[in-house]
Design a protein around this motif. Structure first.
Motif, PDB file in Angstrom:
ATOM      1  N   SER A 262       0.582  -1.192   0.072  1.00  7.71           N
ATOM      2  CA  SER A 262      -0.529   0.220  -0.403  1.00  7.71           C
ATOM      3  C   SER A 262       0.845   1.764   0.382  1.00  7.71           C
ATOM      4  CB  SER A 262      -1.265   0.239   1.092  1.00  7.71           C
ATOM      5  OG  SER A 262      -1.655  -1.111   1.286  1.00  7.71           O
ATOM      6  N   ASN A 263       2.082   1.162   0.695  1.00  6.91           N
ATOM      7  CA  ASN A 263       2.533   2.710   1.136  1.00  6.91           C
ATOM      8  C   ASN A 263       3.926   2.437   0.396  1.00  6.91           C
ATOM      9  OD1 ASN A 263       0.600   2.172   3.351  1.00  6.91           O
ATOM     10  ND2 ASN A 263       1.786   4.061   3.148  1.00  6.91           N
ATOM     11  N   TYR A 264       3.919   1.738  -0.489  1.00  5.42           N
ATOM     12  CA  TYR A 264       5.889   1.336  -1.201  1.00  5.42           C
ATOM     13  C   TYR A 264       5.570   0.855  -2.278  1.00  5.42           C
ATOM     14  CZ  TYR A 264      10.431   0.790  -0.298  1.00  5.42           C
ATOM     15  OH  TYR A 264      12.209   1.249   0.544  1.00  5.42           O
ATOM     16  N   VAL A 265       5.595   0.179  -2.265  1.00  8.08           N
ATOM     17  CA  VAL A 265       5.119  -0.332  -3.987  1.00  8.08           C
ATOM     18  C   VAL A 265       5.010   0.222  -5.028  1.00  8.08           C
ATOM     19  CG1 VAL A 265       4.461  -2.185  -6.296  1.00  8.08           C
ATOM     20  CG2 VAL A 265       5.544  -2.971  -3.176  1.00  8.08           C
ATOM     21  N   GLY A 266       5.585   0.616  -6.199  1.00  5.38           N
ATOM     22  CA  GLY A 266       5.350   1.429  -7.126  1.00  5.38           C
ATOM     23  C   GLY A 266       5.852   2.877  -6.667  1.00  5.38           C
ATOM     24  N   LYS A 267       5.481   3.267  -5.391  1.00  8.20           N
ATOM     25  CA  LYS A 267       5.835   4.449  -4.933  1.00  8.20           C
ATOM     26  C   LYS A 267       7.571   5.219  -5.112  1.00  8.20           C
ATOM     27  CE  LYS A 267       1.361   4.950  -2.881  1.00  8.20           C
ATOM     28  NZ  LYS A 267       0.786   2.931  -3.135  1.00  8.20           N
ATOM     29  N   TYR A 268       8.468   4.820  -4.669  1.00 10.80           N
ATOM     30  CA  TYR A 268       9.758   4.633  -4.310  1.00 10.80           C
ATOM     31  C   TYR A 268      10.528   3.669  -5.005  1.00 10.80           C
ATOM     32  CZ  TYR A 268       7.403   6.719  -0.379  1.00 10.80           C
ATOM     33  OH  TYR A 268       6.463   7.566   0.486  1.00 10.80           O
ATOM     34  N   LYS A 269      11.750   4.639  -5.386  1.00  6.95           N
ATOM     35  CA  LYS A 269      12.482   3.627  -6.546  1.00  6.95           C
ATOM     36  C   LYS A 269      13.357   2.574  -4.946  1.00  6.95           C
ATOM     37  CE  LYS A 269      12.327   5.602 -10.719  1.00  6.95           C
ATOM     38  NZ  LYS A 269      12.069   5.062 -11.983  1.00  6.95           N
ATOM     39  N   ASN A 270      13.659   1.538  -6.132  1.00  4.48           N
ATOM     40  CA  ASN A 270      14.230   0.341  -5.252  1.00  4.48           C
ATOM     41  C   ASN A 270      15.667   1.047  -4.551  1.00  4.48           C
ATOM     42  OD1 ASN A 270      14.599  -1.878  -3.200  1.00  4.48           O
ATOM     43  ND2 ASN A 270      15.342  -2.934  -5.486  1.00  4.48           N
ATOM     44  N   SER A 271      16.020   1.951  -3.800  1.00  2.91           N
ATOM     45  CA  SER A 271      17.182   2.719  -3.608  1.00  2.91           C
ATOM     46  C   SER A 271      18.188   2.094  -2.618  1.00  2.91           C
ATOM     47  CB  SER A 271      17.347   4.827  -3.943  1.00  2.91           C
ATOM     48  OG  SER A 271      16.512   4.872  -2.399  1.00  2.91           O
ATOM     49  N   PRO A 272      19.131   2.265  -1.887  1.00  2.23           N
ATOM     50  CA  PRO A 272      19.205   2.127  -0.594  1.00  2.23           C
ATOM     51  C   PRO A 272      18.578   2.434   0.715  1.00  2.23           C
ATOM     52  CG  PRO A 272      22.027   1.573  -2.128  1.00  2.23           C
ATOM     53  CD  PRO A 272      20.073   2.321  -2.604  1.00  2.23           C
TER      54      PRO A 272
END
Length: 361
Positions: A262-272
């Motif tokens: 809900s809050n992470y997938v697709g909303k943020y790049k997979n950065s450290p």
């Protein structure tokens, strides 16, 4: 601006975990031809059910009432035809729903076997369905499945009297779905029963993965709230034999997975940095669970990047240099869209056993 949203979400979920645990949703499968105009009905209490009593046979109506007596959050009745119904149709419906416990009222052995297979298959897909079954052909040996080990129980009401064990599944489903995480079902008093038929060796039966109802000085109780798990591995540990522990693990898995979607997938790049944000949220979630006595506050309940899993992902992708990377290098090199996380937590079990030594001088 991901950190506040994720942390707030995790904190709310952690604070709600205790309350949520006693609002478990039951999917009760019944076979009934009384009214074929529906496949599902939902009830939160007996008042909800009162207007629908004519939709069911007397026995199925009683099973629904038995389930509601345990105060689950909701009972979803899954109706299949009594004459030509297929329990697989019920599973198709259940897979589209959010439920915690499932079982079949009056299910024959083939139905009990089918439920075991369904729950195990869903466990492979990381679903947290739990079930209560009676006399499956093969012991399921699964932390998500509870096997009632009493051949017969006798109700206090004369109308029912002594019945075979599968006719008590609905009652157990309601109890298990209604218990908060602060309690276990061990020694839960079953005030609707007059007597029960105990196995010859209660301890052996429990150790074999059966939930046994016992007669304890005239009081009928659940002997110990255990799952059917008997084979211990690195993934399925000794404490996962306890229903209460599995409930806590499932709630954590559901909360973390839901928050990620809900809050992470697709909303943020997979950065450290974004991985650290998410991990920080989970660790705050664990701290709140410890404050609420769900996790052990004296244990270091943490999660972090699974360094070895992330390293191996790069190696399998053909990057041979990853074998020589330092751990800090692995952290910096996130792998495609994958987030590899490893957690180490300790769930608090309920007080169930006591050694009491008295020294006389």
């Amino acid at each position: 601006m991901g950190l506040p949203v994720i942390n707030i979400t995790f904190k709310r979920l952690a604070n709600d975990a205790e309350q949520k645990s006693q609002r478990g949703i039951v999917a009760l499968i019944i076979k009934d031809d009384t009214d074929k105009t529906f496949t599902t009905k939902e009830y939160k209490n007996l008042d909800d059910l009162s207007t629908d009593e004519k939709l069911y046979t007397a026995s199925n109506l009683q099973y629904i009432k038995d389930c509601l007596k345990g105060s689950p959050g909701k009972v979803i009745v899954i109706r299949i035809n009594a004459t030509d119904g297929n329990i697989q149709d019920a599973f198709t419906i259940i897979k589209s729903m959010k439920i915690n416990w499932l079982g079949c009222a009056e299910g024959v052995q083939a139905d009990q076997d089918a439920i075991c297979t369904f729950v195990k298959d869903q466990e492979e897909l990381k679903k947290t369905y739990k079930a209560v079954v009676f006399k499956p052909t093969t012991p399921p040996d699964c932390k998500q499945i509870v096997v009632l080990g009493n051949e017969k129980v006798t109700f206090k009401d004369n109308a029912r009297g002594q019945v075979t064990g599968e006719k008590y599944i609905s009652r157990l489903l309601g109890i298990l779905a209604g218990l908060p995480l602060s309690m276990s079902s061990t020694y839960y008093v079953l005030d609707d029963l007059a007597t029960i038929v105990e196995p010859t060796n209660i301890n052996t039966s429990i150790d074999s993965g059966n939930l046994i109802i016992i007669n304890d000085d005239g009081v009928i109780r659940i002997g110990r709230g255990v799952t059917s798990l008997t084979t211990i591995t690195d993934d399925d540990t000794e404490d996962m034999k306890k229903i209460a522990v599995v409930e806590a693990i499932n709630i954590m898995q559901e909360d973390i997975t839901t928050t990620f979607k809900s809050n992470y997938v697709g909303k943020y790049k997979n950065s450290p940095d974004n991985q650290v944000i998410f991990i920080s949220g989970i660790n705050d979630y664990y701290k709140t669970l410890a404050q609420n006595d769900i996790l052990d506050a004296d244990y270091t309940n943490t999660c972090d990047i699974d360094i070895e899993a992330q390293r191996q992902a790069w190696i399998k992708a053909g990057n041979s240099e990853a074998t020589t990377w330092k751990d800090a290098d692995v952290r910096k090199n996130t792998f495609k869209s994958n987030v590899f996380i490893k957690a180490n937590v300790k769930v608090l079990d309920a007080m169930e056993d006591m050694d009491f030594t008295t020294i006389l001088e």
